[in-house]
Design a protein around this motif. Structure first.
Motif, PDB file in Angstrom:
ATOM      1  N   ARG A  91       0.994  -1.223  -0.111  1.00 57.62           N
ATOM      2  CA  ARG A  91      -0.038  -0.108  -0.043  1.00 57.62           C
ATOM      3  C   ARG A  91       0.818   1.123   0.026  1.00 57.62           C
ATOM      4  O   ARG A  91       1.570   1.399   1.121  1.00 57.62           O
ATOM      5  CB  ARG A  91      -0.948  -0.091   1.257  1.00 57.62           C
ATOM      6  N   GLU A  96      -2.342   4.846  -4.128  1.00 59.63           N
ATOM      7  CA  GLU A  96      -3.615   4.077  -3.949  1.00 59.63           C
ATOM      8  C   GLU A  96      -4.715   4.657  -4.548  1.00 59.63           C
ATOM      9  O   GLU A  96      -5.908   3.927  -4.594  1.00 59.63           O
ATOM     10  CB  GLU A  96      -3.858   3.869  -2.410  1.00 59.63           C
ATOM     11  N   LYS A  97      -4.806   6.008  -4.648  1.00 61.23           N
ATOM     12  CA  LYS A  97      -6.004   6.680  -5.483  1.00 61.23           C
ATOM     13  C   LYS A  97      -6.179   6.176  -6.772  1.00 61.23           C
ATOM     14  O   LYS A  97      -7.424   6.215  -7.367  1.00 61.23           O
ATOM     15  CB  LYS A  97      -5.898   7.934  -5.262  1.00 61.23           C
ATOM     16  N   GLY A  99      -6.041   2.995  -7.638  1.00 65.59           N
ATOM     17  CA  GLY A  99      -6.508   1.642  -7.959  1.00 65.59           C
ATOM     18  C   GLY A  99      -5.462   0.543  -7.736  1.00 65.59           C
ATOM     19  O   GLY A  99      -5.651  -0.644  -7.826  1.00 65.59           O
ATOM     20  N   ASP A 102      -3.171  -0.129  -3.439  1.00 67.82           N
ATOM     21  CA  ASP A 102      -4.046  -0.061  -2.575  1.00 67.82           C
ATOM     22  C   ASP A 102      -4.219  -0.705  -1.050  1.00 67.82           C
ATOM     23  O   ASP A 102      -5.261  -0.649  -0.434  1.00 67.82           O
ATOM     24  CB  ASP A 102      -5.351   0.506  -2.868  1.00 67.82           C
ATOM     25  N   SER A 104      -5.066  -3.991  -1.338  1.00 71.25           N
ATOM     26  CA  SER A 104      -5.997  -5.221  -1.944  1.00 71.25           C
ATOM     27  C   SER A 104      -5.213  -6.219  -2.703  1.00 71.25           C
ATOM     28  O   SER A 104      -4.188  -6.034  -3.452  1.00 71.25           O
ATOM     29  CB  SER A 104      -7.085  -4.764  -2.743  1.00 71.25           C
ATOM     30  N   ASN A 117      -8.760  -6.801   1.354  1.00 63.48           N
ATOM     31  CA  ASN A 117      -8.098  -5.656   1.853  1.00 63.48           C
ATOM     32  C   ASN A 117      -8.017  -5.418   3.312  1.00 63.48           C
ATOM     33  O   ASN A 117      -8.926  -5.237   3.845  1.00 63.48           O
ATOM     34  CB  ASN A 117      -8.606  -4.373   1.045  1.00 63.48           C
ATOM     35  N   TYR A 119      -6.552  -3.782   5.279  1.00 64.75           N
ATOM     36  CA  TYR A 119      -6.334  -2.221   5.627  1.00 64.75           C
ATOM     37  C   TYR A 119      -7.773  -1.730   6.021  1.00 64.75           C
ATOM     38  O   TYR A 119      -7.712  -0.785   6.967  1.00 64.75           O
ATOM     39  CB  TYR A 119      -5.805  -1.472   4.844  1.00 64.75           C
ATOM     40  N   TYR A 133       0.887   2.293   6.085  1.00 67.29           N
ATOM     41  CA  TYR A 133       1.386   2.112   4.663  1.00 67.29           C
ATOM     42  C   TYR A 133       2.547   1.147   4.759  1.00 67.29           C
ATOM     43  O   TYR A 133       3.461   1.383   5.519  1.00 67.29           O
ATOM     44  CB  TYR A 133       1.557   3.234   3.817  1.00 67.29           C
TER      45      TYR A 133
END
Length: 356
Positions: A91, A96-97, A99, A102, A104, A117, A119, A133
């Motif tokens: 991550r 991560e924004k 996709g 992130d 997962s 995921n 997190y 992170y």
């Protein structure tokens, strides 16, 4: 008579098209004058023109800088364990924004593929990992793979430096002395080297582990026992080729001592093959350390090396494949870069590669 003198003294004026260069169509090249440069400047120029070698050199520099500073680039240490953070996928903040990275991962279960995921929580409850992170993810003990990867890279670079020192201190000196004196001295020294070379390296490491504890000292001793054999052969062959040359005879006639001739007269003339062979020995030493660590004969836990990271991640490869990718990629780039750089250095020192 006067007319002849007048005609002879008459001013003759030539035009541009009065003469034509015969065979101009056959002139293919024109000689150029090049700036004089030393042998080492010539080698460096050819090396710079080799794009592959330059890319490999830049890759080695980048990996070295990451090995030095990467361990301290986040708040995690290579030996810290947080069980609540185990098996977390990579991550990266910002990315991560998009996709990707992130947190997962897709897991194979008995009911099919499931995207998980850890997190975030599926039911909306807080997991305590919303602001956490891990750039390369974590392993089964909750240790940061990013930090451990660069710590393992330090081990590989240490082995590279050790391999260079062993080649220069042991292999180079041994081969030069053996080839220079020749005769019974050369025969005895080479038979001893052949006996050592005939012992498998794995057997040597296993015997050393019985006496010493597993770790860098054991690996260093194993490289010191057999790692210099290749350099010994190269140095001896170069010595046998040069020791009967006229400049050596001149130095001997002027009263130069044997070791002065070896290290002051002959050694500077064989630096090309020596440097090339040393560069080729580095990836072999790195692979040897990684292999020993993979089979459990490397540095002990919690210290990390690329080989031990690959060994640990291999056990979870089917469920968490992201764990094995960082050490494998770094090890592959490191070994490939050293091989390409060594190949470029060999071409730079080879006079046949010089552009004419």
């Amino acid at each position: 008579m006067n007319m002849s003198n007048t005609t002879f003294n008459e001013k003759i004026e030539f035009l541009e098209d009065d003469f034509e260069l015969v065979g101009a169509e056959n002139v293919g090249t024109v000689d150029k004058v090049y700036v004089s440069q030393s042998y080492w400047q010539d080698v460096l120029t050819r090396l710079k023109r080799n794009k592959g070698a330059m890319i490999a050199l830049i890759s080695i520099i980048i990996i070295t800088l990451l090995a030095i500073f990467g361990v301290g680039m986040n708040e995690h240490s290579y030996d810290s364990q947080i069980i609540a953070h185990q098996n977390l996928a990579p991550r990266v903040p910002g990315i991560e924004k998009l996709g990707i990275f992130d947190g997962s991962e897709t897991m194979n279960t008995s009911s099919g593929e499931v995207e998980v995921n850890r997190y975030v929580s599926n039911d909306g409850s807080k997991t305590g990992l919303e602001d956490v992170y891990y750039w390369f993810g974590t392993d089964i003990l909750g240790r940061d793979i990013f930090t451990r990867t660069w710590m393992g890279t330090r081990i590989s670079l240490y082995i590279a430096v050790v391999a260079v020192l062993i080649d220069i201190i042991f292999g180079l000196s041994y081969g030069l002395i053996s080839g220079y004196f020749g005769g019974a001295v050369d025969n005895a020294m080479q038979r001893f080297a052949e006996i050592l070379n005939g012992i498998p390296n794995l057997v040597i490491v296993t015997l050393l582990i019985i006496v010493l504890k597993p770790g860098l000292i054991t690996i260093t001793f194993s490289l010191m026992i057999t790692g210099w054999i290749g350099m010994n052969r190269i140095a001896r062959a170069q010595m046998l080729k040069l020791k009967e040359q006229e400049f050596v005879l001149a130095s001997r006639t002027l009263g130069a001592k044997d070791f002065f001739i070896i290290f002051k007269e002959i050694l500077p003339n064989i630096l090309g093959p020596i440097i090339t062979n040393t560069m080729f020995s580095i990836p072999n030493a790195i692979f040897t350390e990684a292999f020993l660590a993979f089979i459990g004969l490397g540095v002990p836990a919690p210290m990390a090396s690329l080989g031990s990271l690959i060994s640990d991640a291999f056990k979870s490869f089917t469920t968490h494949p992201y764990m094995i990718l960082p050490p494998v990629i770094v090890l592959a780039i490191l070994m490939l870069s050293f091989n390409i750089l060594a190949d470029g250095i060999r071409d730079a020192f080879d006079p046949k590669m010089k552009e004419r």
